[in-house]
Design a protein around this motif. Sequence first.
Motif, PDB file in Angstrom:
ATOM      1  N   TYR A  14      -5.491 -16.255 -22.582  1.00 52.18           N
ATOM      2  CA  TYR A  14      -5.033 -15.949 -21.231  1.00 52.18           C
ATOM      3  C   TYR A  14      -5.854 -14.789 -20.660  1.00 52.18           C
ATOM      4  CZ  TYR A  14      -1.005 -18.864 -22.333  1.00 52.18           C
ATOM      5  OH  TYR A  14      -0.195 -19.926 -22.690  1.00 52.18           O
ATOM      6  N   THR A  15      -6.100 -14.846 -19.362  1.00 55.60           N
ATOM      7  CA  THR A  15      -6.964 -13.851 -18.719  1.00 55.60           C
ATOM      8  C   THR A  15      -6.193 -12.926 -17.790  1.00 55.60           C
ATOM      9  OG1 THR A  15      -7.439 -15.376 -16.881  1.00 55.60           O
ATOM     10  CG2 THR A  15      -8.925 -15.432 -18.795  1.00 55.60           C
ATOM     11  N   GLY A  16      -4.881 -13.023 -17.759  1.00 54.31           N
ATOM     12  CA  GLY A  16      -4.067 -12.248 -16.821  1.00 54.31           C
ATOM     13  C   GLY A  16      -4.255 -10.746 -16.966  1.00 54.31           C
ATOM     14  N   ASP A  17      -4.321 -10.073 -15.820  1.00 57.57           N
ATOM     15  CA  ASP A  17      -4.482  -8.616 -15.801  1.00 57.57           C
ATOM     16  C   ASP A  17      -3.527  -8.041 -14.758  1.00 57.57           C
ATOM     17  OD1 ASP A  17      -6.018  -6.072 -16.411  1.00 57.57           O
ATOM     18  OD2 ASP A  17      -6.372  -6.238 -14.250  1.00 57.57           O
ATOM     19  N   GLY A 103      -5.583 -13.571 -12.610  1.00 61.14           N
ATOM     20  CA  GLY A 103      -5.906 -14.276 -13.837  1.00 61.14           C
ATOM     21  C   GLY A 103      -4.841 -15.294 -14.226  1.00 61.14           C
ATOM     22  N   ARG A 104      -4.985 -15.811 -15.418  1.00 58.36           N
ATOM     23  CA  ARG A 104      -4.086 -16.843 -15.937  1.00 58.36           C
ATOM     24  C   ARG A 104      -3.138 -16.211 -16.950  1.00 58.36           C
ATOM     25  NH1 ARG A 104      -4.196 -20.897 -19.978  1.00 58.36           N
ATOM     26  NH2 ARG A 104      -6.149 -20.044 -20.804  1.00 58.36           N
ATOM     27  N   ALA A 138      12.658  -8.520 -10.837  1.00 61.40           N
ATOM     28  CA  ALA A 138      11.537  -9.007 -10.037  1.00 61.40           C
ATOM     29  C   ALA A 138      10.475  -7.917  -9.879  1.00 61.40           C
ATOM     30  CB  ALA A 138      12.029  -9.461  -8.668  1.00 61.40           C
ATOM     31  N   THR A 139       9.221  -8.321  -9.904  1.00 61.90           N
ATOM     32  CA  THR A 139       8.105  -7.398  -9.669  1.00 61.90           C
ATOM     33  C   THR A 139       7.611  -7.563  -8.230  1.00 61.90           C
ATOM     34  OG1 THR A 139       6.483  -9.016 -10.433  1.00 61.90           O
ATOM     35  CG2 THR A 139       7.390  -7.515 -12.080  1.00 61.90           C
ATOM     36  N   GLN A 140       6.806  -6.614  -7.790  1.00 63.95           N
ATOM     37  CA  GLN A 140       6.163  -6.691  -6.481  1.00 63.95           C
ATOM     38  C   GLN A 140       4.646  -6.655  -6.690  1.00 63.95           C
ATOM     39  OE1 GLN A 140       7.767  -3.644  -3.892  1.00 63.95           O
ATOM     40  NE2 GLN A 140       9.858  -4.424  -4.075  1.00 63.95           N
ATOM     41  N   LEU A 141       4.151  -7.700  -7.343  1.00 62.86           N
ATOM     42  CA  LEU A 141       2.736  -7.794  -7.664  1.00 62.86           C
ATOM     43  C   LEU A 141       2.031  -8.685  -6.649  1.00 62.86           C
ATOM     44  CD1 LEU A 141       3.065  -8.269 -11.538  1.00 62.86           C
ATOM     45  CD2 LEU A 141       2.461  -6.160 -10.313  1.00 62.86           C
ATOM     46  N   ARG A 142       0.877  -8.254  -6.212  1.00 63.00           N
ATOM     47  CA  ARG A 142       0.076  -9.023  -5.268  1.00 63.00           C
ATOM     48  C   ARG A 142      -1.017  -9.762  -6.040  1.00 63.00           C
ATOM     49  NH1 ARG A 142       0.259  -3.924  -3.443  1.00 63.00           N
ATOM     50  NH2 ARG A 142      -1.974  -3.625  -3.803  1.00 63.00           N
ATOM     51  N   PHE A 143      -1.091 -11.064  -5.824  1.00 65.60           N
ATOM     52  CA  PHE A 143      -2.058 -11.903  -6.530  1.00 65.60           C
ATOM     53  C   PHE A 143      -3.165 -12.341  -5.578  1.00 65.60           C
ATOM     54  CE2 PHE A 143       1.644 -12.193  -9.150  1.00 65.60           C
ATOM     55  CZ  PHE A 143       1.167 -12.352 -10.443  1.00 65.60           C
ATOM     56  N   ARG A 144      -4.405 -12.364  -6.050  1.00 64.61           N
ATOM     57  CA  ARG A 144      -5.543 -12.868  -5.283  1.00 64.61           C
ATOM     58  C   ARG A 144      -5.873 -14.284  -5.736  1.00 64.61           C
ATOM     59  NH1 ARG A 144      -9.758  -7.717  -5.399  1.00 64.61           N
ATOM     60  NH2 ARG A 144      -8.457  -6.227  -4.214  1.00 64.61           N
ATOM     61  N   ARG A 146      -4.266 -18.695  -5.631  1.00 61.23           N
ATOM     62  CA  ARG A 146      -3.236 -19.664  -5.299  1.00 61.23           C
ATOM     63  C   ARG A 146      -2.385 -19.962  -6.535  1.00 61.23           C
ATOM     64  NH1 ARG A 146      -6.450 -24.202  -1.615  1.00 61.23           N
ATOM     65  NH2 ARG A 146      -7.059 -22.794   0.098  1.00 61.23           N
ATOM     66  N   ASN A 147      -1.219 -20.487  -6.281  1.00 63.75           N
ATOM     67  CA  ASN A 147      -0.312 -20.857  -7.372  1.00 63.75           C
ATOM     68  C   ASN A 147      -0.062 -19.675  -8.307  1.00 63.75           C
ATOM     69  OD1 ASN A 147      -0.280 -23.567  -6.404  1.00 63.75           O
ATOM     70  ND2 ASN A 147      -2.220 -23.953  -7.483  1.00 63.75           N
ATOM     71  N   ALA A 148       0.186 -18.509  -7.707  1.00 66.71           N
ATOM     72  CA  ALA A 148       0.429 -17.310  -8.508  1.00 66.71           C
ATOM     73  C   ALA A 148       1.764 -17.419  -9.236  1.00 66.71           C
ATOM     74  CB  ALA A 148       0.424 -16.079  -7.606  1.00 66.71           C
TER      75      ALA A 148
END
Length: 240
Positions: A14-17, A103-104, A138-144, A146-148
């Motif tokens: 997984y590549t999530g950051d 990321g994923r 719940a978090t308040q994370l902003r994703f760059r 789609r399909n976050a």
Amino acid sequence: MDYFFIEEDRASGYTGDVNATHKWLLPGISDCPGCKATWGGGSKAYPSVDLTPVAALADFEEPRAEPFEEYERLRELVLPLLPPGALLEPGVGFGPLVGRAQGRFGPLVSPVPWWLLAQREALEKLQAEGLRGLKGCATQLRFRQRNAPELFELELLPVGRAHPDCLPSNRKPPCPRCGRHGLTRPDDKDLLLDASTLPGHLDLFRLEDFSTAIVCTERFVEACERLGLDGVTFHRLVSA
């Protein structure tokens, strides 16, 4: 009951950051009158706590160290808002994680050793298993992208302690004023749990004295394996 240490599975692919902080925080202490230390822990966090009722909300928005008297004043303001079983120390975070992510991501996510996040579906599956103490916030994370994913932070209460046998024999007692014990957490392979302090009502928690250590029960591990929830690894701990 067997217990396990949880950490990120670096071999998962997984590549999530996640680059984030909690919305509010209790300041650190500058020059404690008891031990003379300037410090702030920061690994304990209560994402379910909403500080908006506090009049001096701006006092909890910037990371900094304050004199002990000011720290105590601010500490008293948030005490009535804490969930049962919560403990405070300098640098504690409150409210949702705010920041950026990309990321994923796997079903379970541990971007730093003292946070555990879960995607909504994974959290719902674990709660349906009847596991105890699983509170997703719940978090308040902003994703760059789609399909976050929808990520929730698991609120981890501090309970349970390391056994004295795995700690230095010449250790000093915690500071009577600020509670700082100034010890480095033993390596995972050397960490020994004090069985008399472990909770009988939680399947997931963080240690009280080494709050960077996230610990779960065998029931939690078995549920994750049965449901195919990956993203983290489990290492068996010894208790005595």
